[in-house]
Design an enzyme around this catalytic site. Structure first.
Site, short mmCIF file in Angstrom:
data_model
loop_
_atom_site.label_atom_id
_atom_site.label_comp_id
_atom_site.label_asym_id
_atom_site.label_seq_id
_atom_site.Cartn_x
_atom_site.Cartn_y
_atom_site.Cartn_z
N CYS A 1 11.68 12.66 -45.28
CA CYS A 1 12.61 13.75 -44.95
C CYS A 1 12.05 14.64 -43.85
O CYS A 1 12.71 14.90 -42.85
CB CYS A 1 12.92 14.57 -46.19
SG CYS A 1 13.93 16.03 -45.86
N CYS B 1 15.58 13.82 -42.69
CA CYS B 1 16.50 14.96 -42.67
C CYS B 1 16.20 15.98 -41.58
O CYS B 1 17.11 16.43 -40.88
CB CYS B 1 16.46 15.68 -44.02
SG CYS B 1 16.39 14.62 -45.46
N LYS C 1 16.44 14.59 -37.91
CA LYS C 1 17.84 14.17 -37.77
C LYS C 1 18.77 15.36 -37.56
O LYS C 1 19.61 15.37 -36.65
CB LYS C 1 18.23 13.37 -39.02
CG LYS C 1 19.68 12.92 -39.12
CD LYS C 1 20.60 13.89 -39.84
CE LYS C 1 20.18 14.22 -41.24
NZ LYS C 1 20.41 13.18 -42.23
N TYR D 1 24.59 5.57 -43.39
CA TYR D 1 24.65 6.94 -42.87
C TYR D 1 23.58 7.16 -41.81
O TYR D 1 23.78 7.92 -40.86
CB TYR D 1 24.54 7.96 -44.01
CG TYR D 1 23.21 8.05 -44.70
CD1 TYR D 1 22.21 8.90 -44.25
CD2 TYR D 1 22.95 7.27 -45.83
CE1 TYR D 1 20.99 8.97 -44.88
CE2 TYR D 1 21.73 7.33 -46.48
CZ TYR D 1 20.76 8.18 -45.99
OH TYR D 1 19.54 8.25 -46.62
N GLU E 1 24.69 8.49 -38.18
CA GLU E 1 24.13 9.77 -37.76
C GLU E 1 23.37 9.62 -36.44
O GLU E 1 23.54 10.42 -35.51
CB GLU E 1 23.20 10.32 -38.84
CG GLU E 1 23.95 10.83 -40.07
CD GLU E 1 23.02 11.30 -41.17
OE1 GLU E 1 23.45 12.10 -42.01
OE2 GLU E 1 21.85 10.86 -41.21
N HIS F 1 39.53 34.01 -44.62
CA HIS F 1 40.31 33.61 -43.45
C HIS F 1 39.76 34.27 -42.19
O HIS F 1 39.40 35.45 -42.22
CB HIS F 1 41.77 34.02 -43.64
CG HIS F 1 42.67 33.52 -42.55
ND1 HIS F 1 43.04 32.20 -42.44
CD2 HIS F 1 43.28 34.18 -41.52
CE1 HIS F 1 43.83 32.06 -41.40
NE2 HIS F 1 43.99 33.23 -40.82
N GLU G 1 38.41 27.55 -46.62
CA GLU G 1 39.57 28.08 -47.36
C GLU G 1 40.64 27.01 -47.61
O GLU G 1 41.52 27.20 -48.45
CB GLU G 1 40.19 29.26 -46.62
CG GLU G 1 40.91 28.89 -45.34
CD GLU G 1 41.61 30.06 -44.67
OE1 GLU G 1 42.33 30.80 -45.38
OE2 GLU G 1 41.42 30.25 -43.45
#
Length: 603
Positions: free
Chosen positions: A162, A167, A170, A306, A310, A578, A583
């Site tokens: 990672c 991670c 990346k 993935y 990615e 908002h 939302e």
């Protein structure tokens, strides 16, 4: 019976009980139907310890046995366990003694003492979390970590995949690509550039690597501060099973051996190669990409995981010519509607997809930084062969557990021979009682850094602090950092239908257009939100899916709600912020079953 005869019978029975306790290593006074008695007997069976079991409901004078045991121990319930003449107690106390390591000491009072309470094999996120937590709880801990260089010679420091090749780099390279898109949008917002804008790979790579280097050092300092002995060494269990011995070789070649009361396997995974001519000689993987000293140029990514999508996404975002070779489907294991929408967005923004092909050969046409490679691929639907030239070929077809060279067979640990994964129980214990496993090497569990960290911490607390909380592998939120990010939590639509039946589901969904995209006039109605609700359970949300900007931030918050059992009504009663993308989940009102229009006219 006269009192004298009764007392004599009682004395004789008490003598028989004492003889049983004194002549057997383990005695369990049990009742055949008692579930806690079954657990105790199973525990000793797993420990390969022979015990003398007295089933009080099946022997004569069973009631008298139990009355005398109450007098002798003060314990009214079963199971009632004795080890080497020592009264241990019932199931809870026996289990706790096993957790604390006291059970092994009672079983083997003359056994050797161990060098360490815990040795962790693997210095990734899970291993570091477990080791530091155990040390905090006062245990003597060692961490062994050794990174086998890639075929290209790439290696890295403490912290695991990672931090070094996963991670962290990346996400930073993904951010680099997002900044490029932001600069394009900026002109629409009134920003004027006097000079042309271009990207410098070397500056980006060095900045990211410098940051990772600071993390590597930080981990070493944290281990030192907690008195964890960190050793950069390759470790292997010795041939003699159940000896608690670990042999390891230092990187300079010095060999040594240590023992521990317990071990935790946290070795993680490494990228899988294709097994075709030229793959290891000329291709790279994600283990190499993030520290590549030169811009990769025209790039072919093989795979649709993935990792593949990615990497393809941020390389294309840097302006490179990128092609993805796909054998079958995108993002196997994820919701396929979401996967295909993410792929379509990438295709619309310049990533080329070569579908239904697999590579059969990679050849070097010209050496260099980058060089020039020729890839020969075969159709999965015919005998058609296809050739293409690229500067860099990156393989991302999955990962293999790093369990095949650490002596697990010698230690007696069961491993799935097909994938190298380690089966464990719900407390991360392998079939060998003193060996545990966490992280990506677990059979059937999430391959995610936060999961390994959580599992490691909770394991240490159960082993050394008397805690009982276990890692929850259900409803784990995650995000795929494709150019249009995909966040999810819970079931995919395919899995939900398989589990509950399509007729028992209500799926609410909507396209949307983030306000930030409107002025730049891009990606109108390309973002998408979807929740899958169980009609048989008050429309409880069992699947959450989001395709849009800041997917990780959005999904993290809703992940808490799903863990708490959120329903559609509760989402409807929540007031949204908002204008935000998040939302959308408070206003979803169109169901898939209705066939209604889900396009949005504005923010």
């Amino acid at each position: 019976m006269p009192p004298v005869e009764k007392d004599a019978g009682k004395t004789g029975l008490k003598t028989r009980i004492q003889e049983l306790i004194e002549s057997n290593q383990v005695v369990v006074f049990s009742k055949s139907y008692c579930p806690f008695c079954v657990k105790v007997k199973d525990l000793f069976k797993d420990l390969d310890v022979k015990c003398n079991v007295v089933e009080l409901d099946l022997v004569d004078e069973g009631t008298n046995y139990q009355e005398l045991l109450v007098e002798m121990t003060g314990q009214k319930t079963v199971p009632n366990v004795f080890i080497n003449k020592t009264h241990v107690g019932g199931w809870d106390k026996t289990k706790q003694a096993h957790t604390d390591g006291l059970l092994q000491q009672l079983l083997n009072p003359d056994a050797e003492t161990y060098d360490y309470d815990l040795i962790v094999i693997g210095g990734g996120s899970g291993g570091l979390a477990c080791s530091k937590e155990a040390a905090t709880l006062g245990k003597k801990v060692m961490v062994l970590d050794y990174v086998v260089p890639t075929p290209k010679g790439t290696t890295w420091g403490l912290g695991g995949t990672c931090v070094n090749v996963g991670c962290i780099p990346k996400k930073l390279m993904h951010q680099t690509a997002l900044l490029g898109t932001a600069m394009q949008d900026a002109r629409k917002y009134g920003w004027e550039f006097d000079e042309s804008v271009k990207h410098n790979w070397v500056i980006m790579k060095e900045a990211i690597n410098n940051y990772i280097g600071s993390l590597n050092w930080g981990y070493r300092v944290a281990l030192r501060d907690k008195n964890v002995n960190y050793v950069n060494a390759y470790a292997e269990f010795l041939i003699s099973p159940r000896t608690h011995k670990l042999h390891f070789c230092l990187w300079r070649g010095k060999e040594t051996m240590h023992t521990a009361a317990r071990f935790v396997l946290a070795t993680g995974e490494r990228p899988r190669y294709l097994g075709i001519p030229g793959d290891k000689e000329f291709c790279i993987t994600s283990d190499d990409l993030f520290s590549l000293p030169y811009c990769p140029g025209k790039t072919l990514l093989i795979g649709a995981s993935y990792v593949a999508l990615e990497c393809a996404g941020f390389l294309a975002g840097l302006g490179l010519d990128v092609t993805v070779m796909v054998r079958s489907i995108l993002l196997r294991g994820f919701d396929q509607e979401m996967a295909n929408r993410a792929g379509e967005h990438m295709e619309e923004h310049g990533v080329k997809f070569l579908r239904k092909y697999v590579p059969v050969k990679v050849e070097e046409l010209e050496a260099g930084t980058p060089g020039r490679l020729r890839v020969t691929a075969k159709s999965t639907e015919s005998d058609e062969l296809l050739e293409g030239e690229y500067n860099t070929v990156l393989i991302a077809v999955g990962r293999d557990a790093c369990t095949d060279k650490i002596g697990l067979a010698q230690a007696g640990v069961k491993v799935n021979p097909k994938n190298g994964k380690v089966p464990v129980d719900d407390e991360e214990q392998t079939n060998v009682p003193y060996i545990y496993a966490i992280g990506d090497i677990l059979e059937g569990k999430w391959e995610l850094t936060p999961v390994a960290i959580q599992a490691g911490k909770l394991l240490a607390r159960r082993l050394y602090a008397g805690a009982s909380l276990k890692c929850d592998y259900v409803n784990v939120p995650t995000t795929v950092f494709t150019p249009l990010e995909y966040g999810c939590c819970g079931r995919s639509e395919e899995k939900a239908i398989e589990m509950y039946g399509e007729e028992n589901l209500e799926i609410y969904h909507s396209l949307f257009w983030p306000l930030e995209f409107t002025v730049a006039n891009r990606d109108n109605n390309k973002c998408y939100s979807k929740i899958i609700c169980n009609k048989l359970d008050n429309e409880r949300v069992i699947g959450f899916h989001y395709l849009g900007p800041n997917a990780g931030e959005v999904t993290q918050g809703y992940g808490v709600a799903i863990k708490c059992g959120v329903t559609k009504e509760q989402l409807d009663n929540t007031i949204g912020i908002h204008p935000t993308c998040a939302e959308m989940f408070t206003t979803l009102d169109v169901t898939k079953s209705s066939g209604g229009d889900i396009a949005q006219a504005g923010c």
